[in-house]
Design an enzyme around this catalytic site. Structure first.
Site, PDB file in Angstrom:
ATOM      1  N   HIS A  99      14.919 -18.790 -18.558  1.00 23.27           N
ATOM      2  CA  HIS A  99      15.145 -18.376 -17.148  1.00 23.27           C
ATOM      3  C   HIS A  99      14.910 -16.870 -17.053  1.00 23.27           C
ATOM      4  CE1 HIS A  99      17.468 -18.798 -13.189  1.00 23.27           C
ATOM      5  NE2 HIS A  99      17.046 -17.537 -13.254  1.00 23.27           N
ATOM      6  N   LEU A 102      10.203 -11.995 -13.761  1.00 25.59           N
ATOM      7  CA  LEU A 102       9.280 -10.934 -14.191  1.00 25.59           C
ATOM      8  C   LEU A 102       8.788 -10.100 -13.027  1.00 25.59           C
ATOM      9  CD1 LEU A 102       6.969 -12.601 -16.881  1.00 25.59           C
ATOM     10  CD2 LEU A 102       8.650 -10.778 -17.233  1.00 25.59           C
ATOM     11  N   ARG A 103       9.001 -10.583 -11.791  1.00 23.09           N
ATOM     12  CA  ARG A 103       8.447  -9.926 -10.591  1.00 23.09           C
ATOM     13  C   ARG A 103       6.919  -9.883 -10.694  1.00 23.09           C
ATOM     14  NH1 ARG A 103      13.372 -11.149  -8.985  1.00 23.09           N
ATOM     15  NH2 ARG A 103      14.946  -9.580  -9.335  1.00 23.09           N
ATOM     16  N   HIS A 123      19.583 -23.708  -8.985  1.00 22.60           N
ATOM     17  CA  HIS A 123      20.504 -22.606  -8.703  1.00 22.60           C
ATOM     18  C   HIS A 123      21.734 -23.265  -8.083  1.00 22.60           C
ATOM     19  CE1 HIS A 123      21.598 -18.361  -7.723  1.00 22.60           C
ATOM     20  NE2 HIS A 123      22.440 -19.047  -6.959  1.00 22.60           N
ATOM     21  N   HIS A 175      22.083 -20.614 -15.305  1.00 19.36           N
ATOM     22  CA  HIS A 175      23.049 -19.501 -15.373  1.00 19.36           C
ATOM     23  C   HIS A 175      24.472 -19.925 -14.992  1.00 19.36           C
ATOM     24  CE1 HIS A 175      21.792 -19.440 -11.209  1.00 19.36           C
ATOM     25  NE2 HIS A 175      20.698 -18.738 -11.442  1.00 19.36           N
ATOM     26  N   HIS A 212      15.926  -5.012 -10.533  1.00 28.64           N
ATOM     27  CA  HIS A 212      15.862  -4.406  -9.197  1.00 28.64           C
ATOM     28  C   HIS A 212      15.890  -2.896  -9.403  1.00 28.64           C
ATOM     29  CE1 HIS A 212      16.599  -8.040  -6.748  1.00 28.64           C
ATOM     30  NE2 HIS A 212      17.405  -8.413  -7.722  1.00 28.64           N
TER      31      HIS A 212
HETATM   32  C1  NCD Z   1      17.967 -13.208  -9.052  1.00 34.43           C
HETATM   33  C2  NCD Z   1      16.871 -12.287  -8.543  1.00 34.43           C
HETATM   34  O1  NCD Z   1      17.121 -11.084  -8.397  1.00 34.43           O
HETATM   35  O2  NCD Z   1      15.748 -12.746  -8.354  1.00 34.43           O
HETATM   36  N1  NCD Z   1      19.221 -12.553  -8.887  1.00 34.43           N
HETATM   37  C3  NCD Z   1      20.366 -12.801  -9.548  1.00 34.43           C
HETATM   38  O3  NCD Z   1      21.380 -12.225  -9.209  1.00 34.43           O
HETATM   39  N2  NCD Z   1      20.407 -13.653 -10.562  1.00 34.43           N
HETATM   40  C4  NCD Z   1      17.904 -14.516  -8.355  1.00 34.43           C
HETATM   41  C5  NCD Z   1      18.728 -15.585  -9.022  1.00 34.43           C
HETATM   42  O4  NCD Z   1      18.416 -16.045 -10.124  1.00 34.43           O
HETATM   43  O5  NCD Z   1      19.743 -16.004  -8.422  1.00 34.43           O
HETATM   44 ZN    ZN Z   2      17.506 -16.178 -11.787  1.00 31.69          ZN
END
Ligand code: NCD
Ligand code: ZN
Length: 352
Positions: A17, A20-21, A140, A179, A256
Site C-alpha cells: 500500500h 507515489l503521487r 479503505h 491500514h 504531502h
Molecule cells: C492518503 C493520501 O494522502 O493519499 N492519506 C492518508 O492519510 N493515509 C489516503 C489514504 O490512504 O487514506
Molecule cells: Zn493510503
C-alpha cells in the site's frame, strides 16, 4: 537469521500500500521505496484518479521511466473504483496484467476520495466479477458519514459493510482491509478466512492518538484512518507479531508538502517510505518477535496475492541513527517531513 539479534537478513520486502503521487513529487519519493522494496501496490488516488487500463498503464510507464537504471523495483497498479466502474474494464486490466487490485474508497472518506463510491448498489456487479476472477479488493475501511465520530469510523465500517453484507454476499472475494488501526480490525481479520487480509502501517504500530494531540498538535502524525487510543496500537502489535499470515506490510506512505500539512486545514497522510522497514524492525524487536519479521514483510503479502516472493535479500543492523528533518530535491519545489523526523531509530538498513 540473526547474529545475537544484532543483524537480520530477510527476503526483500514488498509494500502492499503506497502513494507515489506523480510528477516532481514522485521523482523525489520513489527512490526511497525502490531502494528497499521489490514491489509496491501503487495507490490510484491521483487527481484525476486512475480508473482506466490506459491511465494505469501510462502511470506505470511514468514510474518505470523515473527509476534509476539497474534496479528491479516493480510497481503494481491499482484501479480506483467509482460508481461507474465497468466490470469488463476491470477484468480486461487484470487479464492484461495492468491492474493488480481494485481500490474501494467510500466517497469523501480520505484524500482524493471524492470520486469514490457513494452507494453500495453501484459496485455489486464489479464485486461479483472480481470474486469470479480472483482479483483482490483493497478497502479503505472507514464509514464516510460525517455524523460518525472520526475515532469510530473503522469499527462502524467493519460492522455495517464488511460483516453485514460484503463478506457474506461475496464469500470468495479476496479483500484486504487496508491500514488497520483498531482492535476490531485486527480481530475481524484474525477471525476471517484466508481470503481476508490486512495491511498494517509502521505509524499505526508506533503512535497513538496522544502522540498526535497531547502536549501540542503534531500535523505530521495526522493521517487517515487516524491513530486511535493505545489499546488499539497494542492490538495491532500483537496481531503482526502473532505469526498470523493474514497480516502483511503496507506502509501507506503518503507524502504531502509541509505547506499542505502545517496549515489551517492540513492534509491527512504520513510520509514514511524513507525508514518504514527500519520502523517495522524496531516494532518486531520490541515485541520479541524478530523471527516473525520476514513473514510479515516479505512472505505473507505475495502469498495473499498469489505471487512469488522476491529472490534478493536486504540486511538490517541494530544501529541507532537520526531520521532526517526533511526530504527535498533540487528538481522539486516541495519539502516533506519524514515520519519520526529528528528522532532516533535503532535499526538501519545496511545492505540492500
Ligand atoms: C492518503 C493520501 O494522502 O493519499 N492519506 C492518508 O492519510 N493515509 C489516503 C489514504 O490512504 O487514506
Ligand atoms: Zn493510503
Amino acid at each position: 537469521m540473526t547474529e545475537q539479534n544484532t543483524k537480520i537478513t530477510i527476503k526483500r520486502p514488498d509494500d502492499w500500500h503506497l502513494h507515489l503521487r506523480d510528477g516532481d513529487v514522485m521523482l523525489m519519493v520513489l527512490p526511497f521505496t525502490a531502494a528497499h522494496f521489490g514491489r509496491a501496490i501503487v495507490m490510484p488516488n491521483l487527481t484525476p484518479p486512475v480508473t482506466t487500463v490506459a491511465g494505469a498503464s501510462a502511470y506505470r510507464d511514468r514510474i518505470v521511466r523515473a527509476l534509476a537504471p539497474g534496479g528491479d523495483f516493480k510497481p503494481l497498479m491499482t484501479c480506483y473504483l467509482t460508481d461507474h466502474t465497468d466490470p469488463d474494464v476491470v477484468e480486461r486490466g487484470y487479464i492484461e496484467g495492468v491492474f493488480t487490485p481494485v481500490k474501494l474508497y467510500p466517497a469523501r472518506a480520505t484524500t482524493n476520495s471524492e470520486f469514490g463510491v457513494t452507494a453500495w448498489g453501484n459496485i455489486r456487479n464489479v464485486l461479483a466479477r472480481m470474486e469470479k476472477i480472483g482479483m483482490p479488493l483493497l478497502v479503505h475501511g472507514e464509514e464516510a458519514d460525517p455524523e460518525i465520530d472520526i475515532f469510530d469510523r473503522e469499527a462502524v465500517f467493519i460492522d455495517k459493510v464488511l460483516s453485514d453484507w460484503m463478506t457474506s454476499d461475496y464469500p470468495e472475494l479476496k479483500i484486504v482491509l487496508e491500514h488497520i488501526t483498531t482492535k476490531e480490525g485486527a480481530d475481524f481479520v484474525s477471525e476471517s478466512g484466508e481470503n481476508i487480509g490486512a495491511t498494517v502501517t509502521p505509524h499505526h504500530l508506533t503512535i497513538n492518538r496522544n502522540d498526535i494531540l497531547a502536549g501540542g498538535i503534531r500535523p505530521h502524525l495526522y493521517c487517515l484512518p487516524i491513530a486511535k487510543r493505545d489499546k488499539h496500537r497494542q492490538a495491532l502489535r500483537e496481531a503482526v507479531s502473532s505469526g498470523n499470515d493474514s497480516f502483511f506490510l503496507g506502509t501507506d506512505s503518503a507524502p504531502h508538502p509541509i505547506s499542505a500539512k502545517e496549515t489551517d486545514c492540513g492534509c491527512a497522510g504520513i510520509f514514511n517510505a524513507a525508514n518504514a522497514i527500519e520502523v517495522y524492525a524496531k516494532v518486531f524487536d520490541e515485541m520479541g518477535a524478530l523471527e516473525k519479521f520476514e513473514a510479515f514483510s516479505s512472505l505473507n503479502g505475495p502469498k495473499f496475492y498469489g505471487l512469488e516472493t522476491n529472490d534478493s535479500t536486504i540486511t538490517l543492523e541494530r544501529r541507532t541513527h537520526l531520521v532526517a528533518e526533511e526530504i527535498s530535491s533540487p528538481s522539486c519545489n516541495e519539502i516533506i517531513r519524514p515520519f519520526l523526523f529528528k528522532e532516533e531509530i535503532n535499526w538501519l538498513v545496511v545492505d540492500c
